[in-house]
Design an enzyme around this catalytic site. Sequence first.
Site, PDB file in Angstrom:
ATOM      1  N   GLU A  20       0.832  -1.203   0.000  1.00  0.00           N
ATOM      2  CA  GLU A  20       0.000   0.000   0.000  1.00  0.00           C
ATOM      3  C   GLU A  20       0.868   1.255   0.000  1.00  0.00           C
ATOM      4  O   GLU A  20       0.487   2.287  -0.561  1.00  0.00           O
ATOM      5  CB  GLU A  20      -0.942  -0.005   1.213  1.00  0.00           C
ATOM      6  CG  GLU A  20      -2.082   0.994   1.106  1.00  0.00           C
ATOM      7  CD  GLU A  20      -3.154   0.774   2.163  1.00  0.00           C
ATOM      8  OE1 GLU A  20      -4.196   0.175   1.843  1.00  0.00           O
ATOM      9  OE2 GLU A  20      -2.946   1.199   3.320  1.00  0.00           O
ATOM     10  N   HIS A  49       6.526 -27.251   3.222  1.00  0.00           N
ATOM     11  CA  HIS A  49       5.690 -28.329   2.698  1.00  0.00           C
ATOM     12  C   HIS A  49       4.583 -27.783   1.800  1.00  0.00           C
ATOM     13  O   HIS A  49       3.583 -28.464   1.554  1.00  0.00           O
ATOM     14  CB  HIS A  49       5.105 -29.133   3.862  1.00  0.00           C
ATOM     15  CG  HIS A  49       6.157 -29.734   4.736  1.00  0.00           C
ATOM     16  ND1 HIS A  49       6.717 -30.969   4.491  1.00  0.00           N
ATOM     17  CD2 HIS A  49       6.794 -29.249   5.841  1.00  0.00           C
ATOM     18  CE1 HIS A  49       7.632 -31.233   5.413  1.00  0.00           C
ATOM     19  NE2 HIS A  49       7.704 -30.201   6.241  1.00  0.00           N
ATOM     20  N   LYS A  94     -13.831   1.044  -3.734  1.00  0.00           N
ATOM     21  CA  LYS A  94     -14.831   1.391  -2.715  1.00  0.00           C
ATOM     22  C   LYS A  94     -15.970   2.198  -3.322  1.00  0.00           C
ATOM     23  O   LYS A  94     -17.146   1.985  -3.003  1.00  0.00           O
ATOM     24  CB  LYS A  94     -14.173   2.177  -1.576  1.00  0.00           C
ATOM     25  CG  LYS A  94     -13.203   1.362  -0.741  1.00  0.00           C
ATOM     26  CD  LYS A  94     -12.852   2.034   0.570  1.00  0.00           C
ATOM     27  CE  LYS A  94     -12.083   3.312   0.391  1.00  0.00           C
ATOM     28  NZ  LYS A  94     -11.631   3.901   1.671  1.00  0.00           N
TER      29      LYS A  94
END
Length: 537
Positions: free
Chosen positions: A341, A372, A501
């Site tokens: 950001e 793994h 948004k």
Amino acid sequence: MGEIWSELKAHHSAKSRRKMLDLFEKGNRVQAFSATVDGLYFDFSKTNLDDGALSLLLELARVKGVESRRAAMFAGDKINETEGRAVLHTALRAPAGPIKVDGQDIMPGVLETRARCFTFAQQVRDGSFTAQGGRITDVVNIGIGGSDLGPAMATLALAPYHDGPRLHYVSNVDGADMNGALQGIDPKTTLVIVASKTFTTIETMTNAQTARDWMAQDVADPSAQFVALSSSTEKAGAFGIPPERTFGFEDWVGGRYSLWGPIGLGLMIAIGPEAFQQFLDGAATMDRHFQEADLADNLPVLLALVGMWHNQVEGHATRAVLPYDNRLSRLPAYLQQLEMESNGKSVAMDGSALQQNSGPVVWGEPGTNGQHAFYQLIHQGTRVVPCEFLVAAKGHEPDLTHHHRLLVANCLAQSEALMRGRSMEEARALMAAKGLEGAELERQAAHRVFPGNRPSTTLLYDQLTPFTLGQIIALYEHRVFVEGVILGINSFDQWGVELGKELATALEPVLTGKDDGAGKDGSTLALVDAVKAVGGI
């Protein structure tokens, strides 16, 4: 400045085929490419950096004005130029002032707010502040982004120091997140913290209203068990939270840098004011080091320069953060926000197009789990992924030291394996020892070759304490700052989060049928129709 970038890339091109392992033939390799600061040991010797490259990178930092920009930040200058704001999250952990913004000393206010937070946290912990059903047993922190990632990460990291109420973090507007947090806790003994700087963040306020409705089913006055962490006393008051339970912070504190103040209230309640002060002290110690140390000995600067060598010079677009400390399992997600950001920009401070790659994709998981999962690609994939290992010399479980010994051995072995690799000759010898011959030996050996020469750094710390965690977070904050200065971008705005948004706000009435979605693209409207066809909206 362009000349230095060109020199760096030419230097890399000339040296790119050499083996990192050969660099250790020079006896002082480890000493020259490591640094120790207040219990933190940073080893960057397992990279392709040499004296010439590091010298060029340090010159780049000087030419790009890292030192003057650093001074401007700590002086309270408005270096967040797109928003016209100072950048002073460092003041939240400063022991004293004066620190001025627009000619006014901000430290009296910082210290007063810190004292108010500490007092309230202690009241919750000792039972002098109670819920309507008695002593507080659970705290639900509702926030998103910087109001969640930092506190949630630090609360988990410092679990051995918890001696207060249980902490639960809710961030996602997905109802499953809220439902999961509220399962099994008693509304009559629960405190809800609503963390939103503006008190308008849609996800946070939706969750806050749901929490209040939940509490209202069993509690006569839900607002009495709510706390606001917000700069908007007025909006918090309209929600029913009075000024004495509203803890604010100023616009010179960015959300992803806000853990050190009121946004850290949940952590204060969990570990207590004394331990939280140690957390602040660790960060303040790193601040002083960053301010005072020469660039060549400056840990945040070195971390930044290594990262820029890998990303901007060598062209590796991703960075894996691999904490061999299970309680730091949320650190990669926290650093995703802090780094991506902050430095995920394509426009320079002057509005021109960025001339270099911006920040890398940051990701990771704790060890040894990641071994793994995705280490296969890191070791043998076609893309090089620079790795950053973090590990404590000492764990918190004295009865399980054999576990910690195995953990540390795995961490150190992974960094060695990435650098050393395994040659075809070594792979053939392994297969021959298993009795293979001829074409089958060759075929099987090829699958067991590790190219090696893959860069990594290791940050070793004594033990994960509040002080150490403060150091580590501040180290990464300043690293991001240095990278942003060298790139010539503003690391303290985040315009990239706004468009989505805005479009989400416009789409909600389309989902409910109150708007026909005129002007929307066909794909989006088709997805809306598919959702509506299933129902449940």
